[in-house]
Design a protein around this motif. Sequence first.
Motif, PDB file in Angstrom:
ATOM      1  N   THR A   4     -36.586  37.582 -18.571  1.00 51.74           N
ATOM      2  CA  THR A   4     -36.402  39.031 -18.609  1.00 51.74           C
ATOM      3  C   THR A   4     -34.947  39.393 -18.378  1.00 51.74           C
ATOM      4  N   GLU A   7     -32.942  38.904 -21.476  1.00 48.07           N
ATOM      5  CA  GLU A   7     -33.175  39.936 -22.474  1.00 48.07           C
ATOM      6  C   GLU A   7     -32.367  41.192 -22.163  1.00 48.07           C
ATOM      7  N   VAL A   8     -32.251  41.520 -20.879  1.00 44.57           N
ATOM      8  CA  VAL A   8     -31.522  42.720 -20.479  1.00 44.57           C
ATOM      9  C   VAL A   8     -30.019  42.498 -20.580  1.00 44.57           C
ATOM     10  N   ARG A  33     -27.137  50.911 -22.481  1.00 45.69           N
ATOM     11  CA  ARG A  33     -27.234  49.520 -22.916  1.00 45.69           C
ATOM     12  C   ARG A  33     -28.558  49.323 -23.639  1.00 45.69           C
ATOM     13  N   VAL A  35     -31.881  47.017 -24.843  1.00 50.32           N
ATOM     14  CA  VAL A  35     -32.706  45.947 -24.294  1.00 50.32           C
ATOM     15  C   VAL A  35     -33.357  45.231 -25.467  1.00 50.32           C
ATOM     16  N   TYR A  36     -33.142  43.924 -25.571  1.00 54.74           N
ATOM     17  CA  TYR A  36     -33.660  43.137 -26.684  1.00 54.74           C
ATOM     18  C   TYR A  36     -34.775  42.206 -26.223  1.00 54.74           C
ATOM     19  N   CYS A  46     -31.456  52.124 -22.659  1.00 55.30           N
ATOM     20  CA  CYS A  46     -31.404  52.839 -21.384  1.00 55.30           C
ATOM     21  C   CYS A  46     -30.066  53.557 -21.263  1.00 55.30           C
ATOM     22  N   SER A 210     -29.096  49.077 -14.783  1.00 51.03           N
ATOM     23  CA  SER A 210     -29.609  47.709 -14.781  1.00 51.03           C
ATOM     24  C   SER A 210     -31.060  47.670 -14.330  1.00 51.03           C
ATOM     25  N   ALA A 213     -33.276  49.085 -17.170  1.00 53.56           N
ATOM     26  CA  ALA A 213     -33.374  48.145 -18.278  1.00 53.56           C
ATOM     27  C   ALA A 213     -34.346  47.010 -17.945  1.00 53.56           C
ATOM     28  N   ALA A 217     -37.930  46.025 -19.912  1.00 52.62           N
ATOM     29  CA  ALA A 217     -38.233  44.679 -20.387  1.00 52.62           C
ATOM     30  C   ALA A 217     -39.547  44.168 -19.790  1.00 52.62           C
TER      31      ALA A 217
END
Length: 222
Positions: A4, A7-8, A33, A35-36, A46, A210, A213, A217
């Motif tokens: 996770t 990904e963030v 940012r 998130v993928y 986010c 952060s 995000a 995720a």
Amino acid sequence: DAETADEVGAVAPVWTAPYRDWISGRLTVTLSRPVYSSGGRIRGVCGVDVFLESIEKFLKQIDTGLNGIVFITGESGELVASSAGIASFTADPVSGENSITSAADCGNPVIAMTYMELLRMKESGSSDGNAAAYRFSHGSENYAAGFKKFNEKNGLDWNIYIVVREVDFLGRLRNTLRIAILLTVIIIAAALALTYRMSERLTRPLKLLSRAALNIARDRKS
């Protein structure tokens, strides 16, 4: 978990340039940012908005003497915040549209002179654009100014200025070379301290972003 977090953290957060928030009408910067997913597909974006009036309130709490001013400009010379209570937006006399107030045309001659003097120093090569202390005159008054570039790693590119009337700072002392050097050192130290405090204030939006995000995720995984 580690997956996770990967990904963030694939793309660093980015600050926008100052803009007028279309809902509140206030001068704003946004930290955002994407998130993928682990497969590289975007899961969401986010963002945390920071109204720059909060920075202005902070600047007004700084004691710079009776006529001292602290202000911040963006990379294009726009006035991000100041302790002088200047309006964030200026209406175009022809179109009536509001644009972000520039330091050079803000209506405060001390701010304008402080900003323009630094531009002249950069053009002449007498300042590297990272930090400087300098003196200038406006009318019958002499001023001492300090400047420090504020580069936040996620994209903020601001300049922080402190300017004071020399008579407020020095009292009746003569403007000898020794006093001028002392004044230069103090102004630069104050600009450095202010830069550090600004960094601390902008850490909170980064932490909030952060956390948000990571929550996105994790929610998408469940």
